[in-house]
Design a protein around this motif. Structure first.
Motif, PDB file in Angstrom:
ATOM      1  N   GLY A  11      -3.514  10.860   5.455  1.00 39.91           N
ATOM      2  CA  GLY A  11      -3.786   9.989   6.591  1.00 39.91           C
ATOM      3  C   GLY A  11      -4.184   8.584   6.196  1.00 39.91           C
ATOM      4  N   HIS A  12      -4.230   8.310   4.900  1.00 39.07           N
ATOM      5  CA  HIS A  12      -4.644   6.982   4.427  1.00 39.07           C
ATOM      6  C   HIS A  12      -3.662   6.449   3.386  1.00 39.07           C
ATOM      7  N   ARG A  13      -3.669   5.121   3.243  1.00 38.90           N
ATOM      8  CA  ARG A  13      -2.853   4.424   2.252  1.00 38.90           C
ATOM      9  C   ARG A  13      -3.767   3.476   1.483  1.00 38.90           C
ATOM     10  N   ILE A  14      -3.333   3.158   0.253  1.00 41.67           N
ATOM     11  CA  ILE A  14      -4.147   2.266  -0.573  1.00 41.67           C
ATOM     12  C   ILE A  14      -3.243   1.576  -1.594  1.00 41.67           C
ATOM     13  N   GLY A  15      -3.673   0.425  -2.064  1.00 44.46           N
ATOM     14  CA  GLY A  15      -2.931  -0.265  -3.107  1.00 44.46           C
ATOM     15  C   GLY A  15      -3.075   0.438  -4.446  1.00 44.46           C
ATOM     16  N   GLU A  16      -2.031   0.354  -5.274  1.00 44.88           N
ATOM     17  CA  GLU A  16      -2.052   1.061  -6.560  1.00 44.88           C
ATOM     18  C   GLU A  16      -3.203   0.582  -7.433  1.00 44.88           C
ATOM     19  N   HIS A  17      -3.525  -0.709  -7.378  1.00 46.06           N
ATOM     20  CA  HIS A  17      -4.600  -1.258  -8.206  1.00 46.06           C
ATOM     21  C   HIS A  17      -5.980  -0.831  -7.707  1.00 46.06           C
ATOM     22  N   GLN A  18      -6.049  -0.250  -6.498  1.00 49.44           N
ATOM     23  CA  GLN A  18      -7.330   0.202  -5.945  1.00 49.44           C
ATOM     24  C   GLN A  18      -7.557   1.696  -6.167  1.00 49.44           C
ATOM     25  N   TRP A  19      -6.633   2.355  -6.848  1.00 57.27           N
ATOM     26  CA  TRP A  19      -6.681   3.809  -7.010  1.00 57.27           C
ATOM     27  C   TRP A  19      -7.045   4.175  -8.430  1.00 57.27           C
ATOM     28  N   ASN A  20      -7.971   5.128  -8.590  1.00 59.27           N
ATOM     29  CA  ASN A  20      -8.394   5.620  -9.893  1.00 59.27           C
ATOM     30  C   ASN A  20      -7.692   6.954 -10.150  1.00 59.27           C
ATOM     31  N   LYS A  42       7.090  -0.167   7.900  1.00 60.83           N
ATOM     32  CA  LYS A  42       5.786  -0.698   8.288  1.00 60.83           C
ATOM     33  C   LYS A  42       4.634   0.022   7.583  1.00 60.83           C
ATOM     34  N   GLY A  43       4.953   1.154   6.948  1.00 64.00           N
ATOM     35  CA  GLY A  43       3.909   1.921   6.261  1.00 64.00           C
ATOM     36  C   GLY A  43       3.237   2.954   7.127  1.00 64.00           C
ATOM     37  N   TYR A  44       3.759   3.183   8.346  1.00 62.00           N
ATOM     38  CA  TYR A  44       3.155   4.166   9.244  1.00 62.00           C
ATOM     39  C   TYR A  44       3.648   5.573   8.952  1.00 62.00           C
ATOM     40  N   ASN A  45       4.884   5.683   8.475  1.00 60.91           N
ATOM     41  CA  ASN A  45       5.519   6.989   8.294  1.00 60.91           C
ATOM     42  C   ASN A  45       5.677   7.307   6.806  1.00 60.91           C
ATOM     43  N   ASN A  92     -13.735  -1.132  -2.086  1.00 63.78           N
ATOM     44  CA  ASN A  92     -12.377  -1.532  -1.704  1.00 63.78           C
ATOM     45  C   ASN A  92     -12.102  -1.138  -0.261  1.00 63.78           C
ATOM     46  N   PHE A  93     -11.200  -1.879   0.361  1.00 64.34           N
ATOM     47  CA  PHE A  93     -10.750  -1.583   1.719  1.00 64.34           C
ATOM     48  C   PHE A  93      -9.217  -1.647   1.728  1.00 64.34           C
ATOM     49  N   ASN A  94      -8.601  -0.798   2.566  1.00 67.81           N
ATOM     50  CA  ASN A  94      -7.157  -0.920   2.714  1.00 67.81           C
ATOM     51  C   ASN A  94      -6.841  -1.883   3.845  1.00 67.81           C
ATOM     52  N   GLN A  95      -5.558  -2.069   4.130  1.00 67.97           N
ATOM     53  CA  GLN A  95      -5.166  -3.048   5.141  1.00 67.97           C
ATOM     54  C   GLN A  95      -5.596  -2.649   6.538  1.00 67.97           C
ATOM     55  N   ALA A  96      -5.854  -1.372   6.747  1.00 58.72           N
ATOM     56  CA  ALA A  96      -6.368  -0.908   8.036  1.00 58.72           C
ATOM     57  C   ALA A  96      -7.885  -1.052   8.117  1.00 58.72           C
ATOM     58  N   GLU A  97      -8.474  -1.665   7.075  1.00 58.28           N
ATOM     59  CA  GLU A  97      -9.913  -1.929   6.998  1.00 58.28           C
ATOM     60  C   GLU A  97     -10.740  -0.649   6.945  1.00 58.28           C
ATOM     61  N   VAL A  98     -10.160   0.371   6.319  1.00 61.56           N
ATOM     62  CA  VAL A  98     -10.910   1.608   6.072  1.00 61.56           C
ATOM     63  C   VAL A  98     -11.506   1.507   4.674  1.00 61.56           C
ATOM     64  N   SER A  99     -12.784   1.768   4.551  1.00 61.21           N
ATOM     65  CA  SER A  99     -13.475   1.588   3.273  1.00 61.21           C
ATOM     66  C   SER A  99     -13.165   2.704   2.298  1.00 61.21           C
ATOM     67  N   ALA A 100     -13.432   2.439   1.011  1.00 66.77           N
ATOM     68  CA  ALA A 100     -13.223   3.439  -0.037  1.00 66.77           C
ATOM     69  C   ALA A 100     -14.069   4.677   0.215  1.00 66.77           C
ATOM     70  N   SER A 101     -15.301   4.484   0.665  1.00 63.74           N
ATOM     71  CA  SER A 101     -16.184   5.629   0.894  1.00 63.74           C
ATOM     72  C   SER A 101     -15.647   6.528   2.008  1.00 63.74           C
ATOM     73  N   GLU A 139       0.838  -1.200   0.000  1.00 61.37           N
ATOM     74  CA  GLU A 139       0.000   0.000   0.000  1.00 61.37           C
ATOM     75  C   GLU A 139       0.871   1.247   0.000  1.00 61.37           C
ATOM     76  N   LEU A 140       0.392   2.278  -0.675  1.00 57.63           N
ATOM     77  CA  LEU A 140       1.150   3.516  -0.831  1.00 57.63           C
ATOM     78  C   LEU A 140       0.385   4.682  -0.208  1.00 57.63           C
ATOM     79  N   PRO A 141       1.105   5.680   0.313  1.00 52.32           N
ATOM     80  CA  PRO A 141       0.440   6.844   0.912  1.00 52.32           C
ATOM     81  C   PRO A 141      -0.333   7.637  -0.141  1.00 52.32           C
ATOM     82  N   ILE A 142      -1.487   8.139   0.241  1.00 56.46           N
ATOM     83  CA  ILE A 142      -2.253   9.054  -0.611  1.00 56.46           C
ATOM     84  C   ILE A 142      -1.912  10.468  -0.161  1.00 56.46           C
TER      85      ILE A 142
END
Length: 317
Positions: free
Chosen positions: A44-53, A212-215, A63-72, A25-28
């Motif tokens: 404040g959020h990250r998402i996979g490249e294939h989940q990004w328009n 870890k993807g936090y920073n 779609n959901f990221n690894q932190a289980e935050v929804s696309a909406s 997952e990459l930072p937005i």
């Protein structure tokens, strides 16, 4: 959208990394160019490249990221950032303030402050790392990555960070912040050597958080220690320039002997005149002509002349 005379734009992009693992997952980030300047603001959020328009600059539906935050929820956050940015520029224009990277970034943080409470702070992530390493040592000390003294050192850093700044987020970790934090540690009567160790250890924490993807911020990589580590020469060698008040206090201090008085006067004369100690010890009264010092510097073999000021006159007498 609020109409503003300031020219600015907002694009949401995912931060691509050359060394990133495939599928990670990459930072937005919010890319904000304005008035010939540009800042990047972590959403404040990250998402996979294939989940990004890329075209809509939003997370694809369902779609959901690894932190289980929804696309909406993520897209709602992006919408709030866009609205907040309009408010920031409208406020700057209203008060006649020129937009700068600092006031735009701080304005955004202020507008979005109600959402920051849901994010983890640097201290919370640091405590997470410390707990993780302590658990490793509890299970098997031989294979643990940290020894007990190392854990204690990181706990010291965390305590000092909490003393220095409350509610610290990764985007707050800039070169300027690290330089000020280093000065703060020096002011706590810590040695150069120990402060250097603490700053290096803290950089290790930042690297861990980045992996870890936090920073999402990498400004800490541009930081270099301001104070030199003189541990090989002396364990306590913090150097600070003396102020005029310091020199006046030395001048007024009552010493027990004339020998110390003479040493003090030579020291003050060097401070006020800029003369090297070796040259001051070689100086004779014949080198002072019409309230001017005229001599040949021992180190450079160059002739130097300068007028005696009021500060120099007192020690010279």
């Amino acid at each position: 959208m609020i109409i503003s005379n300031y020219k600015y734009n907002l694009n949401f992009r995912i931060e691509k990394r050359k060394s990133g693992k495939e599928g990670a997952e990459l930072p937005i980030n919010a890319d904000i160019p304005f008035c010939g300047k540009r800042i990047f603001f972590f959403t404040g959020h990250r998402i996979g490249e294939h989940q990004w328009n890329k075209e809509t600059q939003m997370v694809c539906r369902n779609n959901f990221n690894q932190a289980e935050v929804s696309a909406s929820d993520i897209n709602a956050r992006l919408s709030k950032i866009r609205t907040a940015l309009d408010q920031v520029f409208a406020s700057l224009e209203h008060y006649g303030m020129t937009p700068t990277p600092n006031n735009v970034r701080e304005g955004l943080r202020k507008e979005l402050d109600e959402e920051r409470v849901t994010r983890k702070t640097v201290a919370e992530y640091y405590q997470m790392l410390i707990d993780e390493r302590d658990e490793e040592r509890r299970i098997d000390p031989k294979t643990a990555q940290w020894s007990k003294p190392t854990s204690t050192k990181h706990k010291t850093i965390l305590r000092r960070l909490n003393e220095f700044r409350k509610k610290l987020y990764f985007e707050d970790i800039t070169v300027d912040f690290l330089e000020k934090f280093e000065v703060y540690l020096i002011q706590q009567d810590l040695t150069n050597a120990y402060v250097t160790q603490l700053m290096k250890s803290m950089k290790g924490f930042f690297n861990w958080a980045a992996k870890k993807g936090y920073n999402p911020c990498t400004a800490y990589n541009d930081y270099t220690p301001r104070f030199r580590d003189d541990s090989k020469k002396s364990g306590r060698s913090n150097r600070f320039p003396l102020t005029i008040e310091d020199l006046e206090a030395i001048k007024a201090f009552q010493t027990p002997s004339q020998a110390i008085d003479r040493t003090r006067n030579v020291f003050l004369f060097c401070c006020y005149s800029g003369m090297r100690f070796g040259d001051a010890m070689q100086m004779r009264w014949c080198d002072i002509i019409n309230d001017c010092v005229d001599f040949v510097a021992e180190k450079t073999n160059q002739r130097i002349a300068f007028p005696l000021n009021n500060f120099c006159n007192a020690p010279a007498k």
